[in-house]
Design a protein around this motif. Structure first.
Motif, short mmCIF file in Angstrom:
data_model
loop_
_atom_site.label_atom_id
_atom_site.label_comp_id
_atom_site.label_asym_id
_atom_site.label_seq_id
_atom_site.Cartn_x
_atom_site.Cartn_y
_atom_site.Cartn_z
N LEU A 278 0.91 -1.27 -0.03
CA LEU A 278 -0.11 0.02 -0.03
C LEU A 278 1.00 1.24 -0.05
N ARG A 279 0.19 2.22 -0.92
CA ARG A 279 0.98 3.62 -0.54
C ARG A 279 -0.14 4.61 -0.25
N VAL A 280 0.35 5.30 0.66
CA VAL A 280 -0.45 6.55 1.39
C VAL A 280 0.25 7.66 1.34
N ALA A 281 -0.39 9.03 1.08
CA ALA A 281 0.15 10.25 1.30
C ALA A 281 -0.70 11.16 2.10
N TRP A 282 0.06 12.02 2.62
CA TRP A 282 -0.58 13.09 3.38
C TRP A 282 0.02 14.51 3.13
N LEU A 283 -0.69 15.47 3.23
CA LEU A 283 -0.23 16.79 2.86
C LEU A 283 -1.14 17.85 3.64
N ASN A 284 -0.64 18.58 4.47
CA ASN A 284 -1.31 19.90 5.14
C ASN A 284 -1.19 20.95 3.89
N VAL A 285 -2.38 21.23 3.30
CA VAL A 285 -2.22 22.48 2.34
C VAL A 285 -2.27 23.84 2.42
N GLN A 286 -2.21 24.12 3.77
CA GLN A 286 -2.47 25.59 4.45
C GLN A 286 -1.76 26.31 3.52
N ASN B 163 1.68 8.53 -6.91
CA ASN B 163 0.77 7.60 -7.10
C ASN B 163 0.14 6.83 -6.08
N PRO B 164 -0.19 7.50 -4.77
CA PRO B 164 -0.79 6.59 -3.61
C PRO B 164 -2.12 6.20 -3.79
N GLN B 165 -2.21 5.07 -3.32
CA GLN B 165 -3.68 4.68 -3.38
C GLN B 165 -4.76 5.46 -2.47
N VAL B 166 -4.17 6.09 -1.60
CA VAL B 166 -5.04 6.80 -0.51
C VAL B 166 -4.29 8.12 -0.30
N VAL B 167 -4.87 9.22 -0.33
CA VAL B 167 -4.42 10.55 0.27
C VAL B 167 -5.11 11.08 1.19
N GLY B 168 -4.58 11.60 2.23
CA GLY B 168 -5.07 12.50 3.37
C GLY B 168 -4.72 13.91 2.95
N VAL B 169 -5.47 14.86 3.28
CA VAL B 169 -5.39 16.17 3.18
C VAL B 169 -5.78 17.14 4.33
N GLY B 170 -5.18 17.90 4.69
CA GLY B 170 -5.61 18.72 5.97
C GLY B 170 -5.47 20.28 5.46
N ARG C 297 -19.07 20.59 4.90
CA ARG C 297 -17.72 20.67 4.47
C ARG C 297 -16.76 20.83 5.67
N CYS C 298 -15.85 19.97 5.36
CA CYS C 298 -14.63 20.03 6.59
C CYS C 298 -13.22 19.95 5.66
N SER C 299 -12.07 20.34 6.50
CA SER C 299 -11.01 20.53 5.73
C SER C 299 -9.94 19.52 5.75
N THR C 300 -10.24 18.52 6.79
CA THR C 300 -9.47 17.04 6.91
C THR C 300 -10.20 16.25 6.03
N VAL C 301 -9.64 15.75 4.87
CA VAL C 301 -10.32 14.73 3.91
C VAL C 301 -9.38 13.70 3.54
N LEU C 302 -10.24 12.29 3.21
CA LEU C 302 -9.53 11.24 2.97
C LEU C 302 -9.97 11.03 1.56
N TYR C 303 -9.11 10.76 0.57
CA TYR C 303 -9.38 10.43 -0.91
C TYR C 303 -8.66 8.92 -1.15
N SER C 304 -9.44 8.13 -1.81
CA SER C 304 -9.19 6.76 -1.85
C SER C 304 -9.52 6.18 -3.22
N ARG C 305 -8.73 5.30 -3.76
CA ARG C 305 -8.82 4.56 -5.03
C ARG C 305 -9.45 3.31 -4.61
N ILE C 306 -9.22 2.98 -3.38
CA ILE C 306 -9.85 1.56 -2.89
C ILE C 306 -11.33 1.86 -2.29
N ALA C 307 -12.08 0.97 -2.65
CA ALA C 307 -13.55 1.29 -2.06
C ALA C 307 -13.65 1.20 -0.55
N PRO C 308 -14.20 2.02 0.04
CA PRO C 308 -14.53 1.94 1.61
C PRO C 308 -15.72 0.99 1.99
#
Length: 268
Positions: A43-51, A67-74, A102-113
């Motif tokens: 698995l490859r995951v990524a995180w970024l606070n985009v402030q 190319n992560p399967q899951v990305v978290g954004v703050g 709407r909330c500013s902490t978000v998970l994006y995924s190519r794997i179905a939850p």
């Protein structure tokens, strides 16, 4: 003159000794060796606070390259419509720290939850209170699923607030050995609150190899406050920081694998 030099040298030595405990707070924790299961998931995951960044093209170029399967954004601002749209176009599933709104902490995924859950305290725009989102993802061909959580904690002051937020966050992780937690904790790996939280929840604090905040300014390159924490079922085979993407944080990309059982390791 010799006496003055000796006194100055002694003073410098005392300052250095006094500074060591403080420096230990800034140093990352080392990782032990774990073995990947030959048949286990990768698995490859990524995180970024985009402030403070509007460089959506640079951010997306980094995500497309890694190319992560899951990305978290703050701190994904409500006005960051272009970045939101591009992330949504690349990742089929998403969830935020508010079930409705709407909330500013978000998970994006190519794997179905299998499920998604939200956790928000106070300010949903993620600047002064805990916000987190959890997805349970089904992965591989063995019917297993695991929780991944994106989180943003408040700043260290007033004292005690972060500890309360970590107490609130603990049950959200489901006490699962296959949990993955990514996010901006606003604390370094050596701070006792984070170490205690990791220990109580069976998580490993993984060293990123350098600071993640701040990227610029007088205090540039001081702390790793963005983290990838992993349960005992995962090993981190690589963890690297992003380039400067315009935020005051560097992002993280982690490559993970399922840990092999003792029987698997002995048979090799």
């Amino acid at each position: 003159m010799l006496a003055a030099r000796t006194a100055r040298a002694s003073h410098c030595a005392l300052l250095l000794v006094a500074a060591v405990p403080g420096l230990m707070v800034l140093l990352p924790e080392t990782r032990g060796t774990a073995h990947c299961s030959p048949s286990g998931e990768r698995l490859r995951v990524a995180w970024l606070n985009v402030q403070r960044t509007d460089r959506s093209s640079a951010i997306m170029a980094w995500i497309e390259r890694e190319n992560p399967q899951v990305v978290g954004v703050g701190e994904l601002d409500k006005n960051a419509t272009h970045l939101r749209a591009r992330l949504a176009a690349r990742y089929r599933d998403r969830a935020s720290c508010l079930a409705n709104g709407r909330c500013s902490t978000v998970l994006y995924s190519r794997i179905a939850p299998v499920e998604s859950r939200a956790l928000a305290r106070g300010d949903a725009e993620n600047r002064r209170a805990l916000s987190a989102v959890r997805m349970r993802l089904g992965y591989g061909d063995k019917g297993v699923n695991f929780p991944i959580v994106a989180v943003h904690l408040s700043r260290p002051f007033p004292l005690g607030r972060q500890r309360q937020e970590l107490r609130d966050l603990g049950p959200f992780l489901l006490q699962s050995p296959d949990a993955i937690v990514i996010g901006d904790f606003n604390m370094s790996p050596r701070m006792s609150a984070l170490r205690q939280f990791a220990s109580q929840n069976g998580l490993r604090i993984n060293a990123a190899g350098g600071p993640t905040w701040p990227v610029f300014g007088a205090w540039a390159g001081l702390w790793q406050i963005d983290h990838v924490l992993t349960g005992s079922d995962w090993a981190v085979t690589a963890l690297r920081r992003s380039p400067d993407l315009g935020s005051d944080h560097r992002g993280l990309v982690a490559d993970l694998c399922r840990v092999e059982s003792a029987g698997e390791h002995r048979s090799r």
